[in-house]
Design a protein around this motif. Structure first.
Motif, short mmCIF file in Angstrom:
data_model
loop_
_atom_site.label_atom_id
_atom_site.label_comp_id
_atom_site.label_asym_id
_atom_site.label_seq_id
_atom_site.Cartn_x
_atom_site.Cartn_y
_atom_site.Cartn_z
N THR A 117 -7.06 64.52 85.48
CA THR A 117 -6.33 64.61 84.23
C THR A 117 -6.22 66.05 83.76
O THR A 117 -5.17 66.48 83.30
CB THR A 117 -7.04 63.77 83.14
N VAL A 118 -7.33 66.79 83.91
CA VAL A 118 -7.34 68.19 83.48
C VAL A 118 -6.36 69.01 84.31
O VAL A 118 -5.59 69.81 83.78
CB VAL A 118 -8.76 68.77 83.58
N LEU A 119 -6.40 68.80 85.61
CA LEU A 119 -5.52 69.56 86.49
C LEU A 119 -4.06 69.20 86.26
O LEU A 119 -3.18 70.06 86.32
CB LEU A 119 -5.90 69.34 87.95
N ARG A 120 -3.79 67.94 85.97
CA ARG A 120 -2.42 67.53 85.68
C ARG A 120 -1.90 68.19 84.41
O ARG A 120 -0.75 68.63 84.34
CB ARG A 120 -2.33 66.01 85.54
N SER A 121 -2.76 68.26 83.39
CA SER A 121 -2.32 68.89 82.14
C SER A 121 -2.10 70.39 82.34
O SER A 121 -1.16 70.96 81.77
CB SER A 121 -3.32 68.63 81.02
N LEU A 122 -2.92 71.02 83.15
CA LEU A 122 -2.73 72.44 83.45
C LEU A 122 -1.44 72.66 84.22
O LEU A 122 -0.65 73.55 83.90
CB LEU A 122 -3.94 72.98 84.22
N GLN A 123 -1.22 71.83 85.21
CA GLN A 123 0.00 71.93 86.00
C GLN A 123 1.23 71.67 85.13
O GLN A 123 2.26 72.35 85.26
CB GLN A 123 -0.04 70.95 87.17
N ALA A 124 1.12 70.73 84.21
CA ALA A 124 2.24 70.42 83.32
C ALA A 124 2.55 71.61 82.40
O ALA A 124 3.72 71.91 82.14
CB ALA A 124 1.92 69.19 82.48
N ALA A 125 1.51 72.29 81.93
CA ALA A 125 1.72 73.46 81.08
C ALA A 125 2.45 74.57 81.84
O ALA A 125 3.35 75.22 81.31
CB ALA A 125 0.39 73.97 80.55
N ILE A 126 2.07 74.75 83.10
CA ILE A 126 2.73 75.76 83.94
C ILE A 126 4.18 75.37 84.19
O ILE A 126 5.10 76.18 84.03
CB ILE A 126 1.96 75.95 85.26
N LYS A 127 4.41 74.12 84.59
CA LYS A 127 5.77 73.65 84.87
C LYS A 127 6.66 73.69 83.63
O LYS A 127 7.84 74.02 83.72
CB LYS A 127 5.75 72.22 85.42
N GLN A 128 6.09 73.39 82.48
CA GLN A 128 6.86 73.40 81.24
C GLN A 128 7.44 74.78 80.98
O GLN A 128 8.61 74.92 80.62
CB GLN A 128 5.98 72.97 80.06
N ILE A 129 6.63 75.81 81.17
CA ILE A 129 7.11 77.18 80.94
C ILE A 129 8.15 77.55 81.99
O ILE A 129 9.17 78.18 81.68
CB ILE A 129 5.94 78.17 80.92
N GLU A 130 7.92 77.15 83.24
CA GLU A 130 8.89 77.45 84.29
C GLU A 130 10.24 76.80 83.99
O GLU A 130 11.29 77.42 84.18
CB GLU A 130 8.37 76.99 85.65
N VAL A 131 10.21 75.58 83.52
CA VAL A 131 11.46 74.86 83.22
C VAL A 131 12.12 75.45 81.97
O VAL A 131 13.34 75.70 81.97
CB VAL A 131 11.18 73.35 83.03
N ASP A 132 11.34 75.68 80.93
CA ASP A 132 11.90 76.21 79.69
C ASP A 132 12.54 77.58 79.88
O ASP A 132 13.60 77.86 79.33
CB ASP A 132 10.82 76.30 78.60
N GLU A 133 11.88 78.43 80.63
CA GLU A 133 12.36 79.80 80.80
C GLU A 133 13.16 80.00 82.08
O GLU A 133 13.64 81.10 82.34
CB GLU A 133 11.18 80.77 80.73
N ARG A 134 13.25 78.95 82.89
CA ARG A 134 14.00 78.98 84.15
C ARG A 134 13.57 80.15 85.04
O ARG A 134 14.40 80.90 85.57
CB ARG A 134 15.50 79.04 83.88
N ILE A 135 12.26 80.27 85.20
CA ILE A 135 11.69 81.30 86.06
C ILE A 135 10.57 80.69 86.88
O ILE A 135 10.08 79.61 86.59
CB ILE A 135 11.12 82.49 85.24
N GLU A 136 10.17 81.41 87.92
CA GLU A 136 8.99 81.02 88.68
C GLU A 136 7.88 81.99 88.27
O GLU A 136 8.05 83.20 88.36
CB GLU A 136 9.24 81.10 90.18
N LEU A 137 6.78 81.45 87.79
CA LEU A 137 5.71 82.28 87.27
C LEU A 137 4.92 82.95 88.39
O LEU A 137 4.67 82.34 89.43
CB LEU A 137 4.75 81.44 86.41
N GLY A 138 4.50 84.19 88.12
CA GLY A 138 3.65 84.91 89.05
C GLY A 138 2.19 84.65 88.73
O GLY A 138 1.84 83.93 87.78
#
Length: 107
Positions: free
Chosen positions: A1-22
């Motif tokens: 659950t913890v890892l899913r929420s962390l992954q979701a936070a990362i994906k949310q920013i990637e989708v919102d800003e249309r970038i791939e995070l470093g």
């Protein structure tokens, strides 16, 4: 659950800003998630909800495993001394250029 929420936070920013995070940006998100957990712990402890506080503490510990190991005080002192010597800093006037050189190394 913890890892899913962390992954979701990362994906949310990637989708919102249309970038791939470093790496640096992902580390910033991880640090933010840990900070949020710590704030929740304080709020839950203040409300007398030790069960929820311990859950948040466990989640913070899991997430913190993904952060790089912190420098020891001796390592930090050594890097600072080397940077001061390399910048040939002799007074407080030189602190700005020393700090600018230290930021990328310490981060």
């Amino acid at each position: 659950t913890v890892l899913r929420s962390l992954q979701a936070a990362i994906k949310q920013i990637e989708v919102d800003e249309r970038i791939e995070l470093g790496d640096a940006q992902v580390l910033a998100i991880i640090e933010k998630q840990i900070k949020q957990r710590k704030e929740s712990i304080k709020a839950f402890e203040g409300a007398g909800r030790d069960d929820l506080a311990s859950k948040e503490q466990a989640e913070a510990e899991i997430i913190s495993q993904f952060l790089p190991e912190a420098m020891t005080e001796e390592e930090l002192d050594s890097i600072i001394e080397q940077t001061i010597a390399a910048q040939e800093a002799t007074s407080m006037k030189d602190m700005g250029k020393v700090m600018n050189s230290l930021r990328p190394i310490i981060a």
